[in-house]
Design a protein around this motif. Structure first.
Motif, PDB file in Angstrom:
ATOM      1  N   LYS A   1      28.572  55.247 -22.721  1.00 22.41           N
ATOM      2  CA  LYS A   1      28.094  54.160 -21.886  1.00 22.41           C
ATOM      3  C   LYS A   1      27.616  52.999 -22.755  1.00 22.41           C
ATOM      4  O   LYS A   1      27.197  53.177 -23.885  1.00 22.41           O
ATOM      5  CB  LYS A   1      26.939  54.627 -21.019  1.00 22.41           C
ATOM      6  N   LEU A   2      27.677  51.837 -22.194  1.00 17.10           N
ATOM      7  CA  LEU A   2      27.252  50.633 -22.892  1.00 17.10           C
ATOM      8  C   LEU A   2      25.800  50.741 -23.346  1.00 17.10           C
ATOM      9  O   LEU A   2      25.465  50.365 -24.465  1.00 17.10           O
ATOM     10  CB  LEU A   2      27.427  49.410 -21.993  1.00 17.10           C
ATOM     11  N   GLN A   3      24.953  51.300 -22.518  1.00 17.55           N
ATOM     12  CA  GLN A   3      23.543  51.447 -22.873  1.00 17.55           C
ATOM     13  C   GLN A   3      23.367  52.343 -24.093  1.00 17.55           C
ATOM     14  O   GLN A   3      22.547  52.063 -24.968  1.00 17.55           O
ATOM     15  CB  GLN A   3      22.745  52.008 -21.708  1.00 17.55           C
ATOM     16  N   GLN A   4      24.117  53.416 -24.161  1.00 14.84           N
ATOM     17  CA  GLN A   4      24.017  54.340 -25.290  1.00 14.84           C
ATOM     18  C   GLN A   4      24.502  53.666 -26.573  1.00 14.84           C
ATOM     19  O   GLN A   4      23.882  53.796 -27.621  1.00 14.84           O
ATOM     20  CB  GLN A   4      24.821  55.615 -25.021  1.00 14.84           C
ATOM     21  N   LEU A   5      25.583  52.946 -26.488  1.00 12.86           N
ATOM     22  CA  LEU A   5      26.088  52.232 -27.660  1.00 12.86           C
ATOM     23  C   LEU A   5      25.098  51.165 -28.129  1.00 12.86           C
ATOM     24  O   LEU A   5      24.841  51.032 -29.324  1.00 12.86           O
ATOM     25  CB  LEU A   5      27.435  51.585 -27.346  1.00 12.86           C
ATOM     26  N   THR A   6      24.537  50.438 -27.188  1.00 10.56           N
ATOM     27  CA  THR A   6      23.550  49.414 -27.525  1.00 10.56           C
ATOM     28  C   THR A   6      22.339  50.049 -28.189  1.00 10.56           C
ATOM     29  O   THR A   6      21.821  49.523 -29.182  1.00 10.56           O
ATOM     30  CB  THR A   6      23.126  48.636 -26.265  1.00 10.56           C
ATOM     31  N   LYS A   7      21.906  51.165 -27.672  1.00 13.86           N
ATOM     32  CA  LYS A   7      20.760  51.875 -28.252  1.00 13.86           C
ATOM     33  C   LYS A   7      21.053  52.295 -29.689  1.00 13.86           C
ATOM     34  O   LYS A   7      20.226  52.110 -30.584  1.00 13.86           O
ATOM     35  CB  LYS A   7      20.419  53.094 -27.407  1.00 13.86           C
ATOM     36  N   GLU A   8      22.225  52.844 -29.929  1.00 17.32           N
ATOM     37  CA  GLU A   8      22.598  53.277 -31.269  1.00 17.32           C
ATOM     38  C   GLU A   8      22.686  52.101 -32.242  1.00 17.32           C
ATOM     39  O   GLU A   8      22.247  52.201 -33.388  1.00 17.32           O
ATOM     40  CB  GLU A   8      23.926  54.030 -31.230  1.00 17.32           C
ATOM     41  N   ILE A   9      23.231  51.005 -31.793  1.00 16.74           N
ATOM     42  CA  ILE A   9      23.329  49.811 -32.639  1.00 16.74           C
ATOM     43  C   ILE A   9      21.935  49.305 -32.980  1.00 16.74           C
ATOM     44  O   ILE A   9      21.657  48.963 -34.132  1.00 16.74           O
ATOM     45  CB  ILE A   9      24.169  48.715 -31.950  1.00 16.74           C
ATOM     46  N   ASN A  10      21.066  49.254 -31.999  1.00 16.60           N
ATOM     47  CA  ASN A  10      19.702  48.786 -32.235  1.00 16.60           C
ATOM     48  C   ASN A  10      18.962  49.690 -33.209  1.00 16.60           C
ATOM     49  O   ASN A  10      18.260  49.211 -34.099  1.00 16.60           O
ATOM     50  CB  ASN A  10      18.925  48.688 -30.931  1.00 16.60           C
ATOM     51  N   GLU A  11      19.105  50.994 -33.055  1.00 12.18           N
ATOM     52  CA  GLU A  11      18.453  51.939 -33.960  1.00 12.18           C
ATOM     53  C   GLU A  11      18.980  51.788 -35.383  1.00 12.18           C
ATOM     54  O   GLU A  11      18.214  51.809 -36.346  1.00 12.18           O
ATOM     55  CB  GLU A  11      18.650  53.366 -33.465  1.00 12.18           C
ATOM     56  N   PHE A  12      20.267  51.630 -35.503  1.00  9.18           N
ATOM     57  CA  PHE A  12      20.876  51.474 -36.819  1.00  9.18           C
ATOM     58  C   PHE A  12      20.437  50.166 -37.485  1.00  9.18           C
ATOM     59  O   PHE A  12      20.095  50.134 -38.667  1.00  9.18           O
ATOM     60  CB  PHE A  12      22.401  51.533 -36.697  1.00  9.18           C
ATOM     61  N   THR A  13      20.399  49.104 -36.711  1.00  6.36           N
ATOM     62  CA  THR A  13      19.955  47.816 -37.233  1.00  6.36           C
ATOM     63  C   THR A  13      18.498  47.885 -37.677  1.00  6.36           C
ATOM     64  O   THR A  13      18.135  47.379 -38.736  1.00  6.36           O
ATOM     65  CB  THR A  13      20.135  46.717 -36.173  1.00  6.36           C
ATOM     66  N   LEU A  14      17.665  48.527 -36.888  1.00  5.18           N
ATOM     67  CA  LEU A  14      16.259  48.691 -37.240  1.00  5.18           C
ATOM     68  C   LEU A  14      16.114  49.513 -38.519  1.00  5.18           C
ATOM     69  O   LEU A  14      15.294  49.195 -39.378  1.00  5.18           O
ATOM     70  CB  LEU A  14      15.498  49.360 -36.096  1.00  5.18           C
ATOM     71  N   ARG A  15      16.910  50.534 -38.644  1.00  6.70           N
ATOM     72  CA  ARG A  15      16.877  51.370 -39.858  1.00  6.70           C
ATOM     73  C   ARG A  15      17.247  50.551 -41.093  1.00  6.70           C
ATOM     74  O   ARG A  15      16.606  50.661 -42.130  1.00  6.70           O
ATOM     75  CB  ARG A  15      17.833  52.542 -39.694  1.00  6.70           C
ATOM     76  N   ILE A  16      18.259  49.736 -40.973  1.00  3.54           N
ATOM     77  CA  ILE A  16      18.642  48.868 -42.099  1.00  3.54           C
ATOM     78  C   ILE A  16      17.507  47.905 -42.423  1.00  3.54           C
ATOM     79  O   ILE A  16      17.159  47.710 -43.580  1.00  3.54           O
ATOM     80  CB  ILE A  16      19.936  48.090 -41.787  1.00  3.54           C
TER      81      ILE A  16
END
Length: 42
Positions: free
Chosen positions: A3-18
């Motif tokens: 789902k779009l929400q799940q993908l957005t969540k993963e992108i946000n988490e990854f960006t925050l980690r970086i």
């Protein structure tokens, strides 16, 4: 497909980690945080 929400969540988490773990690389992401609305009119 995820789902779009799940993908957005993963992108946000990854960006925050970086941003937190590799601040010297964050500037190269060319990423501007934005809000994507799920309806046409807010």
């Amino acid at each position: 497909m995820k789902k779009l929400q799940q993908l957005t969540k993963e992108i946000n988490e990854f960006t925050l980690r970086i941003e937190q773990d590799y601040p010297e690389l964050y500037q190269y992401l060319d990423e501007n945080p934005i809000t994507i609305r799920d309806c046409e009119t807010p």
